[in-house]
Design an enzyme around this catalytic site. Structure first.
Site, short mmCIF file in Angstrom:
data_model
loop_
_atom_site.label_atom_id
_atom_site.label_comp_id
_atom_site.label_asym_id
_atom_site.label_seq_id
_atom_site.Cartn_x
_atom_site.Cartn_y
_atom_site.Cartn_z
N GLU A 501 0.89 -1.30 0.02
CA GLU A 501 -0.42 0.41 -0.31
C GLU A 501 1.09 1.25 0.28
OE1 GLU A 501 -3.29 -0.36 2.92
OE2 GLU A 501 -1.98 -1.93 3.51
N SER A 639 -6.14 -2.59 2.52
CA SER A 639 -6.77 -2.04 0.95
C SER A 639 -6.85 -2.95 0.21
CB SER A 639 -5.79 -1.02 0.53
OG SER A 639 -5.42 -0.24 0.41
N TYR A 708 -9.70 3.20 -4.76
CA TYR A 708 -8.76 4.44 -5.00
C TYR A 708 -9.06 5.43 -6.12
CZ TYR A 708 -6.61 2.64 -0.83
OH TYR A 708 -6.19 1.91 0.90
N ARG A 747 -11.29 3.39 11.78
CA ARG A 747 -12.23 3.43 10.37
C ARG A 747 -12.46 1.90 10.94
NH1 ARG A 747 -10.39 2.60 5.15
NH2 ARG A 747 -11.01 1.06 5.31
N ASP A 749 -14.73 -1.01 9.49
CA ASP A 749 -15.85 -1.93 8.31
C ASP A 749 -16.60 -3.10 8.91
OD1 ASP A 749 -14.00 -0.44 6.98
OD2 ASP A 749 -12.62 -1.58 6.13
N GLU A 761 -13.47 -5.84 10.46
CA GLU A 761 -11.99 -5.11 10.88
C GLU A 761 -12.46 -3.36 11.20
OE1 GLU A 761 -9.29 -4.38 6.57
OE2 GLU A 761 -10.92 -6.51 6.57
N ASN A 763 -9.66 -1.21 11.00
CA ASN A 763 -8.63 0.23 10.39
C ASN A 763 -7.50 0.98 11.16
OD1 ASN A 763 -6.91 1.66 8.65
ND2 ASN A 763 -7.72 0.72 6.53
N GLY A 767 -6.99 5.44 5.29
CA GLY A 767 -6.76 6.60 4.23
C GLY A 767 -6.84 7.95 4.71
#
Length: 800
Positions: A501, A639, A708, A747, A749, A761, A763, A767
């Site tokens: 990443e 990612s 992205y 973050r 999910d 999960e 994060n 990003g």
């Protein structure tokens, strides 16, 4: 005759005026002073030390060849080797000197040689000898004696002072004489003063009786026409005087000074204030007129005793009392003795050399006088393993006088570790008491980050010890300044890295730099995958060796960025950073471990297995335990790289091979069909969830490109769900965030099936690109990107 470490020394020989000296350990305070003295006399001198220091640089500016490390090939052709007491026989330069049959002296022998033509005033004692030496020198300088002076601590005075050395032009020399390893027995004093005697340096002397005998031998070196002066308040001094009398004594009995009425020179303390101590001097021998009143800008009874010792010497030499009083009133002290080194956030930092229980008690008593009604926080670095062992209970008792204590590891100096001896014993002894609160921080560089959360406005923090604890003062001061934002802060923005990443991380990092207010912050891009910096980036070498940034903003994604690795490095370096700590980062990165904690917190998460290969037994185990469809992904990755959906069993081997190409383990979990949402969480003390983001990839699957590539995914904020479900998602996100111990930002999910949120999960470093979900959600909450970055940074600085 041998040095303390076993180096055979030369005796019965003296150097010639043209002798070239080489000093091994030239960077030490005592050795560097002798190097400057030799250079001043026009004698050739060079030297080496173990590590670089400002002292070596200062010597080089004088034209002295001072280098690191010790290297026999760089010695040149000296005629005489001089070693500090910390140098061992296996030193390469010592070995080479012995091979060449060069004469070898220890430091005290060279000092005695340099003093051979002077009338020497030697000041010894367990405590206070540096201050007493400096006070004596100050009086003699004011009286026009122009003495040469050598002290064990720097004196903050203009030339001809050079730190701990003053090169005068008279017959008088004032030197600090140390009892360690009997080095003071190389001196020949005309006047000897002993401030006090307590059990210390027993690693060499063995017993207190042997220490007393050593001081008695020092006293006997005074010639019949000379003078012996001692502090009569000290029980050790009184014992030594009896011993000296039994050994044949001295031509004259010792002149005693102190606070007790039995002394020849007595001080009566009249006034104690936060800025000075005032006392009257009583004496029937010298003071036939009015007894002088002396005011010293120093506190504590020990400094009255120190001043009285200096007064005694001055009176012996016939210095007028008004000169004495004036000189002491202007005395500037010595470095690292109750020295104020800075103030920030209404917290005062003090540096003090105290390392013996008696010194610690005296220092704390003086600090209480100087800073009444303020909390005193002691950061203590024990000095020597043997001293810690011998004085353990005294150290515990004396440190217990503080309001808060931090203990760090022992400064070994010349010693090797002693089994069973640790600074932790001091901390344990304090923790067994009700007070004071105590922290044990083995690595001193971590003290600022560990201590700062406990500090309060108006605290006095004293960094205490005879080692290198003073190096922590600027680090702690910078952290306090960062906490109060009283100056422009340096922010290291970590980006790039060596994970798949990397490109996303570089985009995130550059966007952070653009968002930082240049008036408040100086941003430095750092790529930890680089050993050395290039093209405007710092690498690891610069991060490790340059001046520490005030804070690190972590914009690294994936391996070594989100798994706790970089967090651990920053912890060791003592640099505060954004986001979660080491453990929370590692747990969040390990998706299978995180699932266990989600379940413990009562959260719902898809059934899953952790596998490390794709052989037949593994495939069969998966088919028995889980139901199609499945999601296969690297257990530690982000990612969606390496991730693949499996709708048919024959697709499973390929999916496993793909995931295992990115990680050593693959997470196989049941694919939950539903609405995909992502819920950012912000805040450290009371984390709050931002509006949930609904993720609708145009290709039907939220893969790397969908994440992205602009326009590849529709991101709807807030998600198109009933209000009660949105609220449930926010509660779920905060619960998952807390379950892993996350901080600052994350973050979460989630897949919503029917009305049930399935946590996939967390994060820990979301990003921050233009298409990233955290900035989108923050924007919907009315938080601009620059405000978002400021909030994340402020959270990192909150605990500073």
């Amino acid at each position: 005759m041998y040095s303390p470490t076993g180096i055979r020394l030369t005796t019965q020989r003296e150097p010639e005026p043209t002798t070239r000296f080489h000093l091994v350990g030239i960077g030490g305070a005592g050795m560097s002073a002798l190097a400057r003295w030799l250079h001043h006399k026009g004698i050739s001198v060079s030297g080496s030390d173990l590590v670089e220091s400002p002292t070596l640089e200062a010597l080089r500016t004088l034209g002295i060849d001072a280098y690191t490390p010790h290297d026999s090939t760089r010695m040149g052709q000296p005629d005489w080797l001089v070693v500090s007491d910390a140098i061992h026989p296996d030193n390469p330069e010592v070995i080479e000197a012995l091979r060449r049959d060069l004469p070898i002296w220890r430091r005290s022998q060279l000092l005695a040689w340099l003093l051979r033509d002077y009338k020497v005033i030697a000041i010894a004692g367990t405590h206070g000898k540096s201050t007493t030496t400096a006070m004596t020198a100050t009086i003699l300088e004011a009286a026009g004696y122009d003495p040469t002076v050598l002290i064990g601590a720097d004196v903050p005075m203009p030339p001809p002072w050079q730190g701990n050395l003053r090169l005068g032009n008279s017959e008088w020399a004032v030197v600090e004489a140390c009892e360690a390893y009997d080095s003071f027995l190389d001196l020949h004093p005309y006047i000897a003063l002993i401030t006090n005697i307590e059990a210390d340096h027993l690693d060499y002397h063995g017993t207190f009786d042997r220490l007393l005998k050593s001081f008695a031998n020092f006293a006997k070196r005074v010639p019949s026409e000379g003078y012996l002066i001692a502090c009569g308040d000290s029980p050790g001094v009184r014992q030594m005087a009896k011993l000296l009398h039994g050994m044949g004594g001295h031509e004259r009995p010792p002149i005693l000074y102190g606070l007790g009425a039995h002394n020849d020179l007595e001080a009566e303390i009249i006034e104690r204030t936060p800025t000075y101590t005032e006392f009257r001097v009583h004496n029937s021998h010298w003071l036939s007129d009015a007894e002088p009143i002396v005011r010293i800008p120093y506190l504590g009874e020990q400094n009255v005793q120190n001043a009285l010792g200096a007064i005694c010497i001055a009176l012996l030499l016939g210095v007028p009392t008004d000169t004495i009083v004036s000189a002491l009133a202007q005395f500037r002290g010595v470095k690292r003795r109750q020295e104020i080194v800075g103030e920030a956030m209404s917290i005062t930092l003090v540096d003090d050399y105290a390392h013996h229980p008696t010194e610690i008690r005296a220092a704390l008593s003086a600090l209480r006088q100087r800073f009444p009604n303020r909390r005193v926080v002691v950061v203590y670095q024990p000095h020597l393993y043997s001293r810690t062992r011998d004085q353990l209970h005294g150290l515990i008792d004396s440190l217990a006088m503080a309001d808060f204590v931090v203990v760090t590891d022992i400064y070994p100096a010349r010693e090797q570790p002693i089994p069973g001896v640790s600074a932790a014993l001091i901390a344990d002894g304090l923790l067994e008491r009700d007070t004071p609160p105590t922290l044990y921080v083995p690595v001193k560089e971590q003290i600022p980050q560990r201590l700062t959360p406990y500090l309060r406005p108006n605290d006095v923090v004293v960094l205490m010890g005879a080692g290198d604890i003073d190096k922590i003062a600027p680090l702690l001061l910078r952290r306090l300044e960062a906490r109060g934002q009283v100056r422009r802060l340096t922010v290291a923005v970590l980006m790039g890295g060596d994970s798949p990443e990397r490109d996303v991380s570089l985009l995130s990092g550059m966007r952070v730099i653009q968002a930082l207010d240049p008036v408040k912050y100086h941003a430095i891009p750092v790529d930890p995958s680089l050993r050395r910096g290039k093209e405007g980036f710092w690498g690891l070498e610069e991060l490790l060796t340059r001046e520490r940034p005030d804070v690190a903003f972590i914009a690294l994604h994936g391996k070594h960025g989100e798994d706790g690795s970089i967090q651990g490095l920053l912890e060791l370096l003592g640099i505060p950073y954004t986001g979660s700590g080491v453990l929370a980062s590692a747990l969040a990165m390990n998706k299978f471990a995180a699932k266990t904690l989600f379940r413990e917190a009562g959260l719902t998460t898809p059934e899953a297995l952790l596998v490390c290969d794709a052989d037949d037994m593994t495939l069969l185990r998966i088919q028995r335990r889980l139901q199609l469809p499945l999601m296969v992904k690297p257990n530690q990755g982000g990612s969606t790289l390496g991730a693949m959906r499996v709708f048919h069993w024959h697709e499973l081997p390929r999916a496993l091979h793909k995931a295992l190409a990115y990680d050593t383990a693959a997470l196989v979990e049941e694919l939950i069909q539903g609405i995909e949402v992502s819920v950012p969480v912000l805040g450290k003390r009371e984390p709050q969830a931002l509006p949930p983001v609904e993720i609708v990839p145009k290709g039907g699957y939220y893969d790397f490109q969908a994440k992205y590539v602009p326009g590849a995914t529709e991101e709807i904020v807030p998600a198109r769900l009933p209000q009660e479900i949105l609220h449930l998602l926010q509660e779920t996100a905060v619960a998952a965030h807390l379950a892993l111990g996350c901080a600052g930002m994350s973050r979460v999910d989630i897949i919503v099936r029917d009305t049930t949120p399935y946590v996939l999960e967390v994060n820990t470093i979301p990003g921050l690109t233009p298409t990233s979900l955290l900035p989108r959600s923050a924007e919907a909450a009315g938080i601009s990107f620059s405000e978002l970055i400021e909030r994340i940074l402020s959270d990192a600085l909150e605990g500073v």
